[in-house]
Design a protein around this motif. Structure first.
Motif, PDB file in Angstrom:
ATOM      1  N   LEU A   1      -0.401  -1.029  -7.596  1.00  8.94           N
ATOM      2  CA  LEU A   1       0.215  -1.969  -6.669  1.00  8.94           C
ATOM      3  C   LEU A   1       0.345  -1.358  -5.269  1.00  8.94           C
ATOM      4  O   LEU A   1       0.047  -2.004  -4.261  1.00  8.94           O
ATOM      5  N   VAL A   2       0.792  -0.105  -5.231  1.00 13.56           N
ATOM      6  CA  VAL A   2       0.888   0.590  -3.942  1.00 13.56           C
ATOM      7  C   VAL A   2      -0.496   0.763  -3.330  1.00 13.56           C
ATOM      8  O   VAL A   2      -0.684   0.614  -2.115  1.00 13.56           O
ATOM      9  N   HIS A   3      -1.471   1.054  -4.168  1.00 12.31           N
ATOM     10  CA  HIS A   3      -2.832   1.221  -3.672  1.00 12.31           C
ATOM     11  C   HIS A   3      -3.361  -0.089  -3.075  1.00 12.31           C
ATOM     12  O   HIS A   3      -3.984  -0.083  -2.002  1.00 12.31           O
ATOM     13  N   ALA A   4      -3.106  -1.202  -3.756  1.00 12.78           N
ATOM     14  CA  ALA A   4      -3.540  -2.494  -3.238  1.00 12.78           C
ATOM     15  C   ALA A   4      -2.904  -2.782  -1.883  1.00 12.78           C
ATOM     16  O   ALA A   4      -3.564  -3.282  -0.957  1.00 12.78           O
ATOM     17  N   ALA A   5      -1.607  -2.450  -1.755  1.00 19.92           N
ATOM     18  CA  ALA A   5      -0.928  -2.642  -0.476  1.00 19.92           C
ATOM     19  C   ALA A   5      -1.495  -1.725   0.593  1.00 19.92           C
ATOM     20  O   ALA A   5      -1.500  -2.071   1.794  1.00 19.92           O
ATOM     21  N   SER A   6      -2.002  -0.555   0.201  1.00 14.49           N
ATOM     22  CA  SER A   6      -2.592   0.383   1.158  1.00 14.49           C
ATOM     23  C   SER A   6      -3.996  -0.038   1.557  1.00 14.49           C
ATOM     24  O   SER A   6      -4.422   0.197   2.696  1.00 14.49           O
ATOM     25  N   VAL A   7      -4.717  -0.647   0.629  1.00 13.07           N
ATOM     26  CA  VAL A   7      -6.078  -1.107   0.912  1.00 13.07           C
ATOM     27  C   VAL A   7      -6.055  -2.295   1.878  1.00 13.07           C
ATOM     28  O   VAL A   7      -6.964  -2.443   2.713  1.00 13.07           O
ATOM     29  N   ALA A   8      -5.039  -3.129   1.778  1.00 13.77           N
ATOM     30  CA  ALA A   8      -4.990  -4.369   2.566  1.00 13.77           C
ATOM     31  C   ALA A   8      -5.182  -4.135   4.070  1.00 13.77           C
ATOM     32  O   ALA A   8      -6.002  -4.816   4.692  1.00 13.77           O
ATOM     33  N   PRO A   9      -4.446  -3.197   4.711  1.00  6.79           N
ATOM     34  CA  PRO A   9      -4.668  -3.003   6.149  1.00  6.79           C
ATOM     35  C   PRO A   9      -6.050  -2.446   6.480  1.00  6.79           C
ATOM     36  O   PRO A   9      -6.593  -2.723   7.554  1.00  6.79           O
ATOM     37  N   ILE A  10      -6.643  -1.658   5.562  1.00  8.09           N
ATOM     38  CA  ILE A  10      -8.003  -1.164   5.785  1.00  8.09           C
ATOM     39  C   ILE A  10      -8.978  -2.331   5.800  1.00  8.09           C
ATOM     40  O   ILE A  10      -9.830  -2.450   6.701  1.00  8.09           O
ATOM     41  N   VAL A  11      -8.859  -3.205   4.800  1.00  9.99           N
ATOM     42  CA  VAL A  11      -9.738  -4.372   4.726  1.00  9.99           C
ATOM     43  C   VAL A  11      -9.509  -5.286   5.928  1.00  9.99           C
ATOM     44  O   VAL A  11     -10.460  -5.845   6.497  1.00  9.99           O
ATOM     45  N   TRP A  12      -8.252  -5.437   6.348  1.00  4.08           N
ATOM     46  CA  TRP A  12      -7.960  -6.264   7.530  1.00  4.08           C
ATOM     47  C   TRP A  12      -8.659  -5.702   8.760  1.00  4.08           C
ATOM     48  O   TRP A  12      -9.289  -6.454   9.522  1.00  4.08           O
ATOM     49  N   TYR A  13      -8.559  -4.405   8.977  1.00  6.40           N
ATOM     50  CA  TYR A  13      -9.193  -3.810  10.156  1.00  6.40           C
ATOM     51  C   TYR A  13     -10.708  -3.962  10.084  1.00  6.40           C
ATOM     52  O   TYR A  13     -11.364  -4.308  11.085  1.00  6.40           O
ATOM     53  N   VAL A  14     -11.272  -3.704   8.916  1.00  6.69           N
ATOM     54  CA  VAL A  14     -12.730  -3.780   8.759  1.00  6.69           C
ATOM     55  C   VAL A  14     -13.229  -5.192   9.020  1.00  6.69           C
ATOM     56  O   VAL A  14     -14.205  -5.386   9.766  1.00  6.69           O
ATOM     57  N   THR A  15     -12.577  -6.186   8.432  1.00  8.62           N
ATOM     58  CA  THR A  15     -13.090  -7.558   8.502  1.00  8.62           C
ATOM     59  C   THR A  15     -12.628  -8.305   9.749  1.00  8.62           C
ATOM     60  O   THR A  15     -13.416  -9.043  10.360  1.00  8.62           O
ATOM     61  N   ARG A  16     -11.381  -8.119  10.142  1.00  7.30           N
ATOM     62  CA  ARG A  16     -10.849  -8.889  11.267  1.00  7.30           C
ATOM     63  C   ARG A  16     -11.103  -8.218  12.608  1.00  7.30           C
ATOM     64  O   ARG A  16     -11.550  -8.855  13.562  1.00  7.30           O
TER      65      ARG A  16
END
Length: 311
Positions: A181-196
Motif C-alpha cells: 500500500l505504501v509502495h502504491a502511494a509512492s509510485v503514484a507521484p512518479i507516474v503522475w510526473y511521467v505521464t502528466r
C-alpha cells in the motif's frame, strides 16, 4: 633536501572529516541522479529512441545501485533520512522495504548460493529440479545463458515476485499488505510526473526506463556468485571500466563488497587496487576481465548447471 609536507590545516581537516562522515559523494550523486531523471523524462520527446533506452536504463540502474548503497553504507545518516534518500520508486516494481529485507538476508555469507536460504540464488535444489516438468527445466536452463537472462530474465523475476506475493495472500498472510500500500502511494507521484508533466505514456516509460534498467541489473548479477567450498570463493570480481563501475557503484568488484559491506562505493576500487593479489587469492581467483569477457564466454552457453551441487 626534500621539504616535509605540511599537515592539513584544522579547517581542512574538519572539512575532510565532515565529507567522509556523511559520505557526501553519495549524497551529491543522488541529487544529480534525480535531476537527470526528471530532465530526461521531461525532454524525452527530443531524444532518439535508442539513446532514450540506453540513458533511461542507466539512470534506473544507477538508482537501484543507490538503493543498494543505502542498505549498507551511509551509516552516519539517520535511517529515516537514509531511506528517504532512495525511497522514490523510479523503477516502479519493487518496494524498497522488501528489497532491503531480502538483500540483507542475502548477506549471510554462509548461506550464499543456497537454493532456499539465499534470496538471490539462481541455483535450484535437486529435489525441486526432480519435480519440474520439461518446460520449466528448459526455461531454468536457458536462464543460465547471458542472452536469456538479460532479455527474458527480468520478466521471470517479475513473475516470480508476483507468484510469491499472490501465494502469500492465498495462504492468508497479509504481512506485506502495508508495504504494498505504501509502495502504491509512492509510485503514484512518479507516474503522475511521467505521464502528466513529462507527457510520456506509461508503456513508454516501462519500455525506455524500467525494462533496460532491469536488463542492466541482470547483467551485473549474472555471474557474481557460484558454488564454492568456502563462502568467499562464491563471490566474483568483475574488473570492468569506469562507466560500468559508476553504473553499479563498483558492486561489480563484488568480493570486496561482501568482505566490507559498509565500505562506501567510491572507496572500493582503490581498496581493490591496493589489495588485488590478496582479494583474488581469497576468492579463489573467481575473476572476469569485464562484461565483454562474460558475454564472449556465456552469451549462449550456460554459466553453470542450475542444480546446486550441494543441496
Amino acid at each position: 633536501m626534500t621539504t616535509p609536507a605540511r599537515p592539513p590545516s584544522p579547517a581542512t581537516a574538519r572539512t575532510v572529516r565532515w565529507w567522509r562522515h556523511f559520505e557526501v559523494p553519495t549524497l551529491v550523486l543522488a541529487m544529480l541522479l534525480y535531476a537527470a531523471w526528471a530532465a530526461l523524462v521531461h525532454g524525452h520527446a527530443h531524444v532518439p529512441g535508442v539513446l532514450l533506452f540506453a540513458m533511461g536504463g542507466c539512470l534506473g540502474q544507477l538508482h537501484s545501485s543507490l538503493q543498494h548503497e543505502a542498505i549498507h553504507a551511509l551509516r552516519n545518516i539517520p535511517k529515516p533520512l537514509r531511506w528517504a534518500l532512495v525511497w522514490p520508486p523510479l523503477n516502479l516494481w519493487l518496494p524498497y522495504q522488501l528489497y532491503h529485507r531480502s538483500h540483507s538476508s542475502h548477506h549471510v555469507n554462509f548461506h550464499l548460493t543456497h537454493p532456499e536460504r539465499d534470496t538471490e540464488s539462481v541455483y535450484h535444489s535437486a529435489a525441486a529440479w526432480n519435480c519440474y516438468g520439461p518446460l520449466r527445466r528448459a526455461i531454468v536452463a536457458a536462464n543460465q545463458t547471458l542472452a536469456f537472462r538479460v532479455t527474458v530474465g527480468p520478466w521471470l523475476r517479475l513473475f516470480k515476485m508476483a507468484w510469491s506475493e499472490a501465494g502469500r495472500l492465498a495462504a492468508g498472510d497479509f504481512s506485506h499488505a502495508a508495504i504494498w500500500l505504501v509502495h502504491a502511494a509512492s509510485v503514484a507521484p512518479i507516474v503522475w510526473y511521467v505521464t502528466r508533466v513529462g507527457g510520456m505514456g506509461l508503456g513508454e516509460y516501462l519500455l525506455y526506463f524500467v525494462y533496460p534498467s532491469m536488463m542492466l541489473g541482470a547483467l551485473r548479477s549474472f555471474t557474481e556468485h557460484r558454488w564454492g567450498d568456502a563462502p568467499h570463493e562464491r563471490v566474483a570480481i568483475v574488473e570492468s571500466n569506469a562507466m560500468f563501475g559508476l553504473l553499479y557503484l563498483y558492486n561489480n568488484l563484488h568480493h570486496v563488497h561482501h568482505r566490507s559491506p559498509t565500505m562506501p562505493w567510491y572507496e572500493i576500487p582503490g581498496h581493490f587496487r591496493r589489495n588485488r593479489a590478496a582479494v583474488l587469492e581469497a576468492n579463489g581467483n573467481f575473476y572476469y576481465r569485464g562484461y565483454v569477457e562474460i558475454a564472449r564466454r556465456y552469451l549462449w552457453r550456460p554459466v553453470f548447471r542450475p542444480v546446486h551441487p550441494q543441496w
